[in-house]
Design a protein around this motif. Structure first.
Motif, PDB file in Angstrom:
ATOM      1  N   GLU A  79      41.451  60.260  63.923  1.00 44.23           N
ATOM      2  CA  GLU A  79      40.339  60.367  64.667  1.00 44.23           C
ATOM      3  C   GLU A  79      39.522  61.740  64.159  1.00 44.23           C
ATOM      4  OE1 GLU A  79      37.226  59.650  66.506  1.00 44.23           O
ATOM      5  OE2 GLU A  79      38.906  58.567  67.782  1.00 44.23           O
ATOM      6  N   SER A  80      38.270  61.438  64.073  1.00 40.96           N
ATOM      7  CA  SER A  80      37.370  62.562  63.327  1.00 40.96           C
ATOM      8  C   SER A  80      36.525  62.975  64.371  1.00 40.96           C
ATOM      9  CB  SER A  80      36.635  62.091  61.992  1.00 40.96           C
ATOM     10  OG  SER A  80      35.701  61.072  62.588  1.00 40.96           O
ATOM     11  N   ASN A  81      36.163  62.375  65.369  1.00 44.37           N
ATOM     12  CA  ASN A  81      35.201  62.952  66.572  1.00 44.37           C
ATOM     13  C   ASN A  81      36.249  63.882  67.547  1.00 44.37           C
ATOM     14  OD1 ASN A  81      34.082  62.620  69.395  1.00 44.37           O
ATOM     15  ND2 ASN A  81      32.292  62.164  67.840  1.00 44.37           N
ATOM     16  N   VAL A  82      36.001  64.831  67.714  1.00 39.65           N
ATOM     17  CA  VAL A  82      36.681  65.920  68.583  1.00 39.65           C
ATOM     18  C   VAL A  82      36.740  65.484  70.051  1.00 39.65           C
ATOM     19  CG1 VAL A  82      36.962  68.345  69.203  1.00 39.65           C
ATOM     20  CG2 VAL A  82      36.211  67.769  67.187  1.00 39.65           C
TER      21      VAL A  82
ATOM     22  N   LEU B  12      40.897  70.276  66.369  1.00 36.81           N
ATOM     23  CA  LEU B  12      40.030  71.394  66.133  1.00 36.81           C
ATOM     24  C   LEU B  12      39.974  71.906  64.916  1.00 36.81           C
ATOM     25  CD1 LEU B  12      40.306  73.468  69.663  1.00 36.81           C
ATOM     26  CD2 LEU B  12      38.627  71.826  69.062  1.00 36.81           C
ATOM     27  N   GLU B  13      41.283  71.913  64.271  1.00 41.67           N
ATOM     28  CA  GLU B  13      41.354  72.345  62.785  1.00 41.67           C
ATOM     29  C   GLU B  13      40.569  71.429  61.894  1.00 41.67           C
ATOM     30  OE1 GLU B  13      44.859  74.723  60.398  1.00 41.67           O
ATOM     31  OE2 GLU B  13      45.405  73.314  61.919  1.00 41.67           O
ATOM     32  N   ARG B  14      40.665  70.033  62.154  1.00 43.33           N
ATOM     33  CA  ARG B  14      39.894  69.218  61.388  1.00 43.33           C
ATOM     34  C   ARG B  14      38.559  69.273  61.410  1.00 43.33           C
ATOM     35  NH1 ARG B  14      41.807  63.365  62.881  1.00 43.33           N
ATOM     36  NH2 ARG B  14      43.853  63.922  61.973  1.00 43.33           N
ATOM     37  N   HIS B  15      38.265  69.635  62.703  1.00 49.13           N
ATOM     38  CA  HIS B  15      36.671  69.595  63.050  1.00 49.13           C
ATOM     39  C   HIS B  15      36.363  70.877  62.250  1.00 49.13           C
ATOM     40  CE1 HIS B  15      32.890  70.304  65.160  1.00 49.13           C
ATOM     41  NE2 HIS B  15      33.273  71.257  65.509  1.00 49.13           N
ATOM     42  N   GLN B  16      36.947  72.023  62.215  1.00 46.33           N
ATOM     43  CA  GLN B  16      36.777  73.311  61.523  1.00 46.33           C
ATOM     44  C   GLN B  16      36.634  73.005  60.101  1.00 46.33           C
ATOM     45  OE1 GLN B  16      39.379  76.844  61.414  1.00 46.33           O
ATOM     46  NE2 GLN B  16      37.940  77.803  62.660  1.00 46.33           N
ATOM     47  N   ALA B  17      37.400  72.389  59.540  1.00 48.50           N
ATOM     48  CA  ALA B  17      37.449  72.075  58.102  1.00 48.50           C
ATOM     49  C   ALA B  17      36.577  71.382  57.585  1.00 48.50           C
ATOM     50  CB  ALA B  17      38.803  71.319  57.660  1.00 48.50           C
TER      51      ALA B  17
ATOM     52  N   SER C 186      37.629  74.655  75.206  1.00 48.32           N
ATOM     53  CA  SER C 186      36.484  75.458  74.497  1.00 48.32           C
ATOM     54  C   SER C 186      36.824  75.971  73.242  1.00 48.32           C
ATOM     55  CB  SER C 186      36.345  76.749  75.177  1.00 48.32           C
ATOM     56  OG  SER C 186      36.085  76.366  76.467  1.00 48.32           O
ATOM     57  N   LEU C 187      35.963  75.682  72.519  1.00 47.46           N
ATOM     58  CA  LEU C 187      35.828  76.213  70.754  1.00 47.46           C
ATOM     59  C   LEU C 187      35.517  77.861  70.802  1.00 47.46           C
ATOM     60  CD1 LEU C 187      36.489  74.923  67.920  1.00 47.46           C
ATOM     61  CD2 LEU C 187      33.906  74.627  68.113  1.00 47.46           C
ATOM     62  N   LEU C 188      36.242  78.528  69.828  1.00 45.67           N
ATOM     63  CA  LEU C 188      36.003  79.967  69.484  1.00 45.67           C
ATOM     64  C   LEU C 188      34.896  79.757  68.413  1.00 45.67           C
ATOM     65  CD1 LEU C 188      36.512  82.885  69.971  1.00 45.67           C
ATOM     66  CD2 LEU C 188      38.401  82.591  68.067  1.00 45.67           C
ATOM     67  N   ASP C 189      33.761  80.340  68.786  1.00 46.37           N
ATOM     68  CA  ASP C 189      32.671  80.709  67.700  1.00 46.37           C
ATOM     69  C   ASP C 189      32.786  82.090  67.149  1.00 46.37           C
ATOM     70  OD1 ASP C 189      30.498  81.116  66.304  1.00 46.37           O
ATOM     71  OD2 ASP C 189      29.092  80.120  67.580  1.00 46.37           O
TER      72      ASP C 189
END
Length: 693
Positions: A194-197, A338-343, A223-226
């Protein structure tokens, strides 16, 4: 002799200019070759990064399989080699051999599964596109023939170049809890690709086994850390609404502000009830009268970096128990997502940055002659519009043609000018570098420059003093700054500045540090081209146009006068008794007289008039759209200006002047010849006077 030498030197200038042009072309070819090599290296680095990302993803999948609470294996499609086994399978060894190294399917089944092994082999050989179920019956106790058997089911699902095989023994003592594990297995398998968070988190919430509680006294939020703004941004929630959901959209990462911000900073779980929340935290947006307990878990990457938080809210009057294993499973899946989203975000941002850098490089390399600085301004606008830099302000300071400083970019106030020069800029940068800590020096020629990529110091006094000396916008004076030197050969060409609040990120610095050398090369190239043009068009002694260029200007004015029937006049003058000055005081004094006369004449003319050295001590002035009467007035003013000058000689320096107005039958040669004849008459009549031709 001196006139012959001068004529010889002036005739050699075209050859010198040609040599300089060829040298510049060769240098440009070398620059293009170097850029190609850098581009090749960049592509190679991208392939390496892609390979590293793939290896990291494979490690994450293997780690996930290892933690599955049931018997699971990762099998290579082609070879049937088992590359990963779940810890549950190793510990319980449900049909597993003692040695799990170099494991193959044959070793696992050992001939006791007559239907299962051929079915798996056949599926691996033909290819698996979706989930496949296979069934068999095996003895309850391996190696016995007492007739007691249990059903075993194998589930096959593709995972990249491998296949995930899960084994389930039905009705086996101690295997009843596999019902929940089966659901978890299905959820985790569905999330692997799955690529969609958000979609992935919607599936992952099933791991908490809290579907009936969500929205009924229990709420969840991820929550995602910016890292740029140091905030937590809510990207998914369940069971929250209204004011509570809105208040969690953006939370600053400050210790003691809220449980999730504290958990992100400490990198460990924080759990508070209503009373502890009021006593320990300053965040007061939530309706704490209804909230009974808030637990925040940090979501960390495989490298231990905090990616975000998972928040669990339990309201008053609600009892909700969730097992630590369920929380661990959810946090692991959230970490992978989240790590995949960040990458993926990093790859997309890098691709955008690469396109921007390529576009800027192409614009600067293809800039038309005379438009180099205009194109540079457009490139700064493109840089400011890039998403990575849109939150801050970009500025560029560089040395202009006159030796002063010019600036462009949104960092500076519109219309402001800087009066300092290269030396001041170099001193300021050295002061900044010294205040930022130890620096290394390059070994290039000229003034030593720090080998610094950036200088960041929001409250540093040196940067504040530097900011106050620049015409920058007031709101950027307290921002965090990055300063990038644009240097070539040990000489500072300018500074690329960036200011942002509350911090400048490493991604922003990386982009700007890549662009700064491109801008430096463009400034050097522009300066060299202008220097080459100046040497080709100007007389090296007086700084006026040389004979070739003033002839080109005259030819253009003659053509314009013929086309539009404009008036045109020329003035030809030379210094009286100049040979006597050279013979009496020396050629060095004669050169000084030539320079002084040239300066006085140039200052006395209009900006639209053109003056050049015609040869020796002769000078030609082009008066566009000027009739004979006006030209005579200009000539007389020129003669008087020269005569009134101080040249450090006991006798005055004067000039004889000839004036000629353009006629429709004239060419450039005939026009200058009539002015020369008038000059000759002025000399014959006693010098230091104006004659009309």
């Amino acid at each position: 002799m001196s006139e012959a030498l001068t004529e010889s030197l002036m005739s050699a200038w075209p050859a010198v200019a040609l040599c300089l042009v060829l040298t510049l072309a060769l240098a440009r070819q070398r620059v293009n070759l170097a850029k190609s090599e850098r581009a090749t290296a960049k592509v190679s680095n991208k392939f390496s990064q892609a390979a590293e990302n793939l290896q990291r993803l494979q490690r994450d999948i293997e780690h996930m399989v290892r933690e599955l609470p049931f018997c699971a294996l990762l099998v290579e499609r082609d070879t049937g080699l088992v590359t990963c086994v779940s810890r549950y399978a190793e510990e319980h060894r449900l049909g597993m051999p003692d040695d799990v190294k170099d494991l193959r399917l044959e070793s696992i089944f050992q001939g006791r599964h007559p239907d299962l092994l051929p079915g798996i082999r056949a599926r691996l050989a033909t290819g698996i596109r979706g989930r496949v179920e296979l069934h068999d019956r095996v003895p309850m106790r391996p190696g016995t023939t007492d007739g007691q058997a249990i059903e075993v089911a194998a589930s096959l699902a593709p995972v990249g170049s491998r296949v995930l095989v899960t084994l389930r023994w039905k009705d086996e003592p101690g295997a009843r809890p596999m019902t929940r594990a089966k659901r978890d297995n299905s959820v985790i398998r569905s999330i692997l690709n799955e690529s969609n968070v958000v979609r992935g988190l919607e599936k992952a919430v099933e791991l908490l086994h809290a579907r009936e509680h969500a929205g009924h006294g229990v709420g969840f939020c991820v929550s995602l850390l910016d890292s740029r703004s140091r905030t937590l941004r809510a990207i998914w929630s369940r069971g929250l609404e209204g004011r509570m959901q809105q208040s969690l959209n953006t939370i600053p990462v400050i210790f003691g502000y809220a449980p999730n911000s504290t958990a992100a900073l400490l990198s460990k779980a924080v759990q508070v009830d209503k009373t502890a929340f009021r006593d320990s935290f300053s965040f007061d947006e939530l309706e704490m009268e209804r909230l009974g307990e808030w637990t925040s878990f940090p979501i960390t990457s495989s490298a231990g970096e905090v990616l975000g938080t998972f928040d669990l809210f339990v309201f008053d009057g609600v009892r909700f128990d969730v097992s630590p294993d369920a929380i661990s499973n959810f946090l692991f899946v959230a970490s992978v997502l989240l790590e995949r989203h960040q990458a993926l975000s990093t790859i997309v941002n890098q691709a955008r940055a690469d396109r921007l850098i390529k576009r800027i490089g192409e614009k600067l390399l293809s800039a038309d002659a005379g438009r180099e600085l205009e194109v540079l301004y457009h490139c700064i606008d493109d840089l400011q519009a890039h998403a990575e830099l849109a939150s801050g302000r970009v500025g560029l300071i560089f040395c202009d043609e006159a030796g002063g400083l010019a600036q462009t970019g949104t960092l500076f106030e519109a219309g402001a000018r800087m009066g300092e020069g290269r030396q001041w800029l170099t001193e300021q940068f050295h002061r900044l570098a010294t205040s930022s800590g130890p620096v290394t020096r390059d070994g290039g020629e000229g003034a030593e420059l720090p080998e610094l990529v950036s200088l960041t110091a929001g409250e540093d006094s040196a940067i504040q003093a530097f900011a106050e000396s620049l015409p920058i916008r007031p709101e950027t004076r307290q921002a965090v700054w990055s300063v990038f030197p644009m240097a070539s050969g040990g000489h500072l060409e300018g500074l690329l500045l960036f200011a942002d609040t509350p911090a400048v990120t490493s991604e922003q610095n990386a982009l700007l540090s890549t662009v700064a050398p491109i801008f430096a090369s463009h400034l050097v190239r522009t300066r060299l081209l202008r220097e080459l043009e100046r040497r080709a068009h100007h007389d090296p002694l007086t700084g006026l146009y040389n004979r070739g260029h003033i002839e080109e200007k005259l030819k253009a004015e003659v053509e314009r006068s013929l086309r539009y029937r404009n008036t045109l006049s020329v003035i030809l003058f030379d210094i009286d008794h100049f040979k006597q000055i050279n013979d009496t005081y020396g050629h060095d004094v004669g050169d000084e007289v030539l320079q002084a006369v040239a300066r006085r004449v140039e200052r006395s003319l209009r900006s639209v008039d053109r003056v050049g050295r015609w040869g020796g001590e002769e000078f030609l002035v082009i008066l566009a759209e000027t009739g004979k009467d006006s030209a005579l007035l200009v000539a007389e003013n020129l003669r008087r200006t020269v005569a009134e000058g101080e040249y450090g000689l006991p006798s005055p320096v004067t000039v004889s002047v000839g004036v000629a107005q353009f006629r429709s039958s004239d060419g450039t040669g005939s026009l200058v010849k009539r002015a020369d004849q008038a000059l000759y008459r002025a000399k014959q009549n006693g010098r230091n006077q104006v004659a009309e031709g």
